[in-house]
Design an enzyme around this catalytic site. Sequence first.
Site, PDB file in Angstrom:
ATOM      1  N   VAL A  41       0.874  -1.175   0.000  1.00  0.00           N
ATOM      2  CA  VAL A  41       0.000   0.000   0.000  1.00  0.00           C
ATOM      3  C   VAL A  41       0.910   1.223   0.000  1.00  0.00           C
ATOM      4  O   VAL A  41       2.060   1.155   0.422  1.00  0.00           O
ATOM      5  CB  VAL A  41      -0.963   0.025   1.220  1.00  0.00           C
ATOM      6  CG1 VAL A  41      -2.018  -1.057   1.083  1.00  0.00           C
ATOM      7  CG2 VAL A  41      -0.219  -0.084   2.522  1.00  0.00           C
ATOM      8  N   SER A  42       0.370   2.336  -0.480  1.00  0.00           N
ATOM      9  CA  SER A  42       1.197   3.537  -0.621  1.00  0.00           C
ATOM     10  C   SER A  42       1.406   4.297   0.676  1.00  0.00           C
ATOM     11  O   SER A  42       2.425   4.953   0.852  1.00  0.00           O
ATOM     12  CB  SER A  42       0.583   4.474  -1.660  1.00  0.00           C
ATOM     13  OG  SER A  42       0.529   3.815  -2.903  1.00  0.00           O
ATOM     14  N   THR A  43       0.441   4.238   1.564  1.00  0.00           N
ATOM     15  CA  THR A  43       0.568   4.995   2.817  1.00  0.00           C
ATOM     16  C   THR A  43       0.205   4.121   3.996  1.00  0.00           C
ATOM     17  O   THR A  43      -0.469   3.107   3.855  1.00  0.00           O
ATOM     18  CB  THR A  43      -0.351   6.229   2.816  1.00  0.00           C
ATOM     19  OG1 THR A  43      -1.704   5.783   2.713  1.00  0.00           O
ATOM     20  CG2 THR A  43      -0.019   7.185   1.688  1.00  0.00           C
TER      21      THR A  43
END
Length: 190
Positions: free
Chosen positions: A10-12
Amino acid sequence: MNQRIGYARVSTEDQHLDLQRDALQKAGCGIIYEEAASGKSATRPELEQCRKALRSGDTLVVWRLDRLGRSLPDLVQIVADLERSGISFESLTEKIETRSAAGKLVFHVFAALAEFERSLIRERTHAGLAAARARGRSGGRKPKLGEKQVREIKALLRDPEIQVADVARRYGVSRTTLYKHVGVVAPRHS
């Protein structure tokens, strides 16, 4: 023993891996490497650990293509590296896998499109630079010092009492920039 190893990203930190984890487990992945890292980030330690764990005959499985590569060329490079090591690749959402001849064909079409995209970008960049040069503009950063400033600096540096560091400070540039614009000047202690 050939393994199916999953990679989820996931990006964050506030996004959740649950959807990817569930899909990878359902696809038969016994081991899943997970991390929260931007797709633009070159440092993805869990991906590196995952790649080290893969052996010839294994399959790397991702939920979606964009979870693995930072860009299409990056993705193509990763899959090519896997292929050279005898490791298959599978993306669940796009239903792409490189175990079969048909799967390899689909992926290589992706690779060809990525190369085509790079070539188009390169051609457009060169054409844009050529058009700018034809109009008298050159690319790149503007020089930090103008011609008048370079003449002033040369005059100042002819005086052995004036330190290069003082001149650099006065013009708001580094000593290296002075040497570059003014030419080779014997370095003086500053």
